[in-house]
Design an enzyme around this catalytic site. Structure first.
Site, PDB file in Angstrom:
ATOM      1  N   LEU A  16       0.822  -1.212   0.000  1.00 21.45           N
ATOM      2  CA  LEU A  16       0.000   0.000   0.000  1.00 21.45           C
ATOM      3  C   LEU A  16       0.853   1.258   0.000  1.00 21.45           C
ATOM      4  O   LEU A  16       0.329   2.370   0.091  1.00 21.45           O
ATOM      5  CB  LEU A  16      -0.949  -0.018   1.193  1.00 21.45           C
ATOM      6  CG  LEU A  16      -2.053  -1.070   1.062  1.00 21.45           C
ATOM      7  CD1 LEU A  16      -2.944  -1.069   2.275  1.00 21.45           C
ATOM      8  CD2 LEU A  16      -2.897  -0.835  -0.183  1.00 21.45           C
ATOM      9  N   LYS A  66      15.464  -6.245   1.986  1.00 17.09           N
ATOM     10  CA  LYS A  66      16.057  -5.184   2.804  1.00 17.09           C
ATOM     11  C   LYS A  66      17.529  -5.415   3.154  1.00 17.09           C
ATOM     12  O   LYS A  66      18.302  -4.468   3.262  1.00 17.09           O
ATOM     13  CB  LYS A  66      15.254  -5.017   4.095  1.00 17.09           C
ATOM     14  CG  LYS A  66      13.875  -4.430   3.840  1.00 17.09           C
ATOM     15  CD  LYS A  66      13.052  -4.406   5.099  1.00 17.09           C
ATOM     16  CE  LYS A  66      11.671  -3.852   4.805  1.00 17.09           C
ATOM     17  NZ  LYS A  66      10.756  -3.997   5.928  1.00 17.09           N
ATOM     18  N   ASP A 101      12.207   1.827   9.455  1.00 12.40           N
ATOM     19  CA  ASP A 101      11.271   0.867  10.069  1.00 12.40           C
ATOM     20  C   ASP A 101      11.246   0.965  11.594  1.00 12.40           C
ATOM     21  O   ASP A 101      10.187   0.912  12.208  1.00 12.40           O
ATOM     22  CB  ASP A 101      11.679  -0.577   9.724  1.00 12.40           C
ATOM     23  CG  ASP A 101      11.171  -1.003   8.362  1.00 12.40           C
ATOM     24  OD1 ASP A 101      10.192  -0.411   7.882  1.00 12.40           O
ATOM     25  OD2 ASP A 101      11.760  -1.939   7.784  1.00 12.40           O
ATOM     26  N   GLY A 125      10.550 -13.018  15.013  1.00 14.02           N
ATOM     27  CA  GLY A 125      11.198 -12.644  13.762  1.00 14.02           C
ATOM     28  C   GLY A 125      12.606 -12.132  13.938  1.00 14.02           C
ATOM     29  O   GLY A 125      12.963 -11.606  15.007  1.00 14.02           O
ATOM     30  N   ALA A 126      13.404 -12.303  12.902  1.00 12.73           N
ATOM     31  CA  ALA A 126      14.787 -11.814  12.914  1.00 12.73           C
ATOM     32  C   ALA A 126      15.208 -11.371  11.511  1.00 12.73           C
ATOM     33  O   ALA A 126      16.387 -11.348  11.183  1.00 12.73           O
ATOM     34  CB  ALA A 126      15.721 -12.903  13.447  1.00 12.73           C
ATOM     35  N   ALA A 129      12.906  -6.310   8.869  1.00 11.79           N
ATOM     36  CA  ALA A 129      12.055  -5.434   9.677  1.00 11.79           C
ATOM     37  C   ALA A 129      12.315  -5.681  11.160  1.00 11.79           C
ATOM     38  O   ALA A 129      12.433  -4.739  11.952  1.00 11.79           O
ATOM     39  CB  ALA A 129      10.584  -5.681   9.350  1.00 11.79           C
ATOM     40  N   THR A 150      14.251 -19.745  12.175  1.00 15.13           N
ATOM     41  CA  THR A 150      15.631 -20.149  11.892  1.00 15.13           C
ATOM     42  C   THR A 150      16.522 -19.732  13.056  1.00 15.13           C
ATOM     43  O   THR A 150      16.749 -18.541  13.298  1.00 15.13           O
ATOM     44  CB  THR A 150      16.129 -19.498  10.582  1.00 15.13           C
ATOM     45  OG1 THR A 150      15.182 -19.806   9.565  1.00 15.13           O
ATOM     46  CG2 THR A 150      17.503 -20.022  10.184  1.00 15.13           C
ATOM     47  N   GLU A 151      16.998 -20.748  13.770  1.00  9.84           N
ATOM     48  CA  GLU A 151      17.722 -20.519  15.014  1.00  9.84           C
ATOM     49  C   GLU A 151      18.958 -19.631  14.815  1.00  9.84           C
ATOM     50  O   GLU A 151      19.190 -18.679  15.558  1.00  9.84           O
ATOM     51  CB  GLU A 151      18.134 -21.881  15.585  1.00  9.84           C
ATOM     52  CG  GLU A 151      18.744 -21.788  16.943  1.00  9.84           C
ATOM     53  CD  GLU A 151      18.677 -23.114  17.701  1.00  9.84           C
ATOM     54  OE1 GLU A 151      18.179 -24.112  17.136  1.00  9.84           O
ATOM     55  OE2 GLU A 151      19.125 -23.128  18.844  1.00  9.84           O
ATOM     56  N   ARG A 153      19.709 -17.383  12.612  1.00  8.87           N
ATOM     57  CA  ARG A 153      19.407 -15.975  12.368  1.00  8.87           C
ATOM     58  C   ARG A 153      18.963 -15.277  13.655  1.00  8.87           C
ATOM     59  O   ARG A 153      19.378 -14.160  13.957  1.00  8.87           O
ATOM     60  CB  ARG A 153      18.292 -15.919  11.327  1.00  8.87           C
ATOM     61  CG  ARG A 153      18.313 -14.725  10.424  1.00  8.87           C
ATOM     62  CD  ARG A 153      17.241 -14.920   9.376  1.00  8.87           C
ATOM     63  NE  ARG A 153      17.146 -13.788   8.510  1.00  8.87           N
ATOM     64  CZ  ARG A 153      16.092 -13.559   7.719  1.00  8.87           C
ATOM     65  NH1 ARG A 153      15.081 -14.398   7.707  1.00  8.87           N
ATOM     66  NH2 ARG A 153      16.064 -12.510   6.941  1.00  8.87           N
TER      67      ARG A 153
HETATM   68  P1  ATR Z   1      11.671  -8.545   6.126  1.00  5.90           P
HETATM   69  O1  ATR Z   1      12.907  -7.976   5.533  1.00  5.90           O
HETATM   70  O2  ATR Z   1      10.478  -7.795   5.623  1.00  5.90           O
HETATM   71  O3  ATR Z   1      11.682  -8.620   7.599  1.00  5.90           O
HETATM   72  P2  ATR Z   1      12.592 -11.244   5.819  1.00  5.90           P
HETATM   73  O4  ATR Z   1      13.962 -10.712   6.026  1.00  5.90           O
HETATM   74  O5  ATR Z   1      12.329 -12.200   4.726  1.00  5.90           O
HETATM   75  O6  ATR Z   1      11.570 -10.043   5.552  1.00  5.90           O
HETATM   76  O7  ATR Z   1      12.103 -11.827   7.226  1.00  5.90           O
HETATM   77  C1  ATR Z   1      10.902 -12.510   7.386  1.00  5.90           C
HETATM   78  C2  ATR Z   1      10.768 -13.008   8.821  1.00  5.90           C
HETATM   79  O8  ATR Z   1       9.560 -13.784   8.927  1.00  5.90           O
HETATM   80  C3  ATR Z   1      11.882 -13.936   9.290  1.00  5.90           C
HETATM   81  O9  ATR Z   1      12.066 -13.785  10.681  1.00  5.90           O
HETATM   82  C4  ATR Z   1      11.302 -15.317   8.964  1.00  5.90           C
HETATM   83  O10 ATR Z   1      11.866 -16.382   9.725  1.00  5.90           O
HETATM   84  P3  ATR Z   1      13.196 -17.134   9.207  1.00  5.90           P
HETATM   85  O11 ATR Z   1      14.349 -16.294   9.661  1.00  5.90           O
HETATM   86  O12 ATR Z   1      13.143 -18.461   9.854  1.00  5.90           O
HETATM   87  O13 ATR Z   1      13.081 -17.213   7.702  1.00  5.90           O
HETATM   88  C5  ATR Z   1       9.866 -15.107   9.360  1.00  5.90           C
HETATM   89  N1  ATR Z   1       8.966 -16.072   8.712  1.00  5.90           N
HETATM   90  C6  ATR Z   1       8.497 -16.030   7.449  1.00  5.90           C
HETATM   91  N2  ATR Z   1       7.652 -17.071   7.209  1.00  5.90           N
HETATM   92  C7  ATR Z   1       7.592 -17.782   8.368  1.00  5.90           C
HETATM   93  C8  ATR Z   1       6.878 -18.949   8.773  1.00  5.90           C
HETATM   94  N3  ATR Z   1       6.062 -19.597   7.949  1.00  5.90           N
HETATM   95  N4  ATR Z   1       7.050 -19.384  10.045  1.00  5.90           N
HETATM   96  C9  ATR Z   1       7.856 -18.736  10.922  1.00  5.90           C
HETATM   97  N5  ATR Z   1       8.552 -17.613  10.589  1.00  5.90           N
HETATM   98  C10 ATR Z   1       8.424 -17.137   9.338  1.00  5.90           C
END
Ligand code: ATR
Length: 275
Positions: A16, A66, A101, A125-126, A129, A150-151, A153
């Site tokens: 958006l 990013k 962000d 998340g890691a 963002a 993902t541990e 990361r």
């Molecule tokens: P952005 O830059 O927008 O943050 P990204 O770098 O692709 O996008 O990060 C996406 C996040 O969502 C990561 O923390 C990812 O976990 P991984 O590090 O294990 O990839 C998490 N994520 C995406 N899909 C997921 C899922 N189905 N289950 C758990 N975590 C998920």
């Protein structure tokens, strides 16, 4: 000549940012346009170099580019520290990279709950963002726990920020002591909008739940939070608006009309829901 702005990401069709920024251009009578471009990860460099050659004024960078995009710009100190960018300014050579962000999330959160200092925050998340948000939370003095699929990361980010890393399986037990839960993953985002990493049974009534996903407007996580009767639920629109407002200021030097931006985004989301 018309100024060109845009956002690169993959997927991108539900972003958006175009609606939001074009509403600003219209309100401020600017001869400018903002478009969305789907760019696969391996084409990020070409996209940035190409945009520069074509005379673009600015770009936003979103999922999942990013961290890749930072390699092809000159990042400011904050972006360098975070290791990811979401904003590129082409007015200088080489193009400058920024990350808005974290400040966007901080404003969205603090508007609702005041200072995050001393609060127990559990962030999912890691990725790009998440990194920006985590960096700000630590800077503001929050006690941060990071959970990630993902541990490696998740552990790396936690180590860098002197935070704690936990596995997703342990979120349930650790949420008991949390004041704030932030979903900084893409889980729950359209079209996979019935997905969530946390359900109502894992939450307590004093919890604040903040989902950075803004499409759909009410995510599954937010519905679960409602079911659990949590204290406060914050959607992703405010963060989108505030990060966009800071990007706009970088590009133009002007203050962005945030109410116009928020209205444009909420109207677009409601229209989409009615389809
Ligand atoms: P952005 O830059 O927008 O943050 P990204 O770098 O692709 O996008 O990060 C996406 C996040 O969502 C990561 O923390 C990812 O976990 P991984 O590090 O294990 O990839 C998490 N994520 C995406 N899909 C997921 C899922 N189905 N289950 C758990 N975590 C998920």
């Amino acid at each position: 000549m018309k100024e060109i702005y845009g956002v690169i990401g993959d997927p991108i069709e539900h972003s958006l940012s175009p609606v939001m920024h074009n509403a600003v251009f219209k309100e401020l009578n600017m001869d400018a346009i903002y478009l969305a471009f789907r760019v696969p990860r391996e084409k990020v460099k070409e996209a940035i170099v190409g945009a520069k050659s074509l005379g673009f004024s600015g770009l936003n960078v979103t999922i999942p580019l990013k961290e890749e995009a930072i390699k092809f710009v000159k990042p400011d100190e904050l972006a360098k520290e975070i290791g990811a960018i979401n904003t590129i300014d082409f007015s200088e050579d080489p193009p400058r990279g920024y990350n808005t962000d974290g400040i966007g999330a901080k404003r969205a959160l603090e508007e609702e709950i005041g200072e995050v200092k001393g609060k127990n925050v559990l962030m999912l998340g890691a990725g790009g963002a998440a990194k920006a948000i985590a960096f700000y939370l630590k800077k503001e003095g929050a006690k941060l726990i990071i959970a990630n699929r993902t541990e490696e990361r998740g552990e790396e980010l936690a180590k860098r920020l002197n935070a704690e890393y936990i596995r997703l399986e342990n979120v349930k037990s650790r949420l008991k002591e949390a004041d704030v839960l932030i979903n900084a993953t893409s889980v729950g985002m359209f079209p996979d909008d019935n997905a969530t990493l946390v359900t109502a049974d894992m939450m307590h009534p004093e919890l604040v739940v903040f989902d950075i996903v803004y499409n759909p407007l009410e995510t599954r996580l937010m519905r679960e939070a409602k079911k659990a009767g949590v204290k406060c639920i914050i959607d992703g629109v405010k963060m989108l608006v505030y990060q966009g407002a800071v990007a706009f200021k970088i590009w133009t030097g002007k203050e962005a009309p945030v109410e116009t931006m928020e209205r444009a985004v909420r109207e677009a989301l409601l229209k989409e829901k009615q389809k």
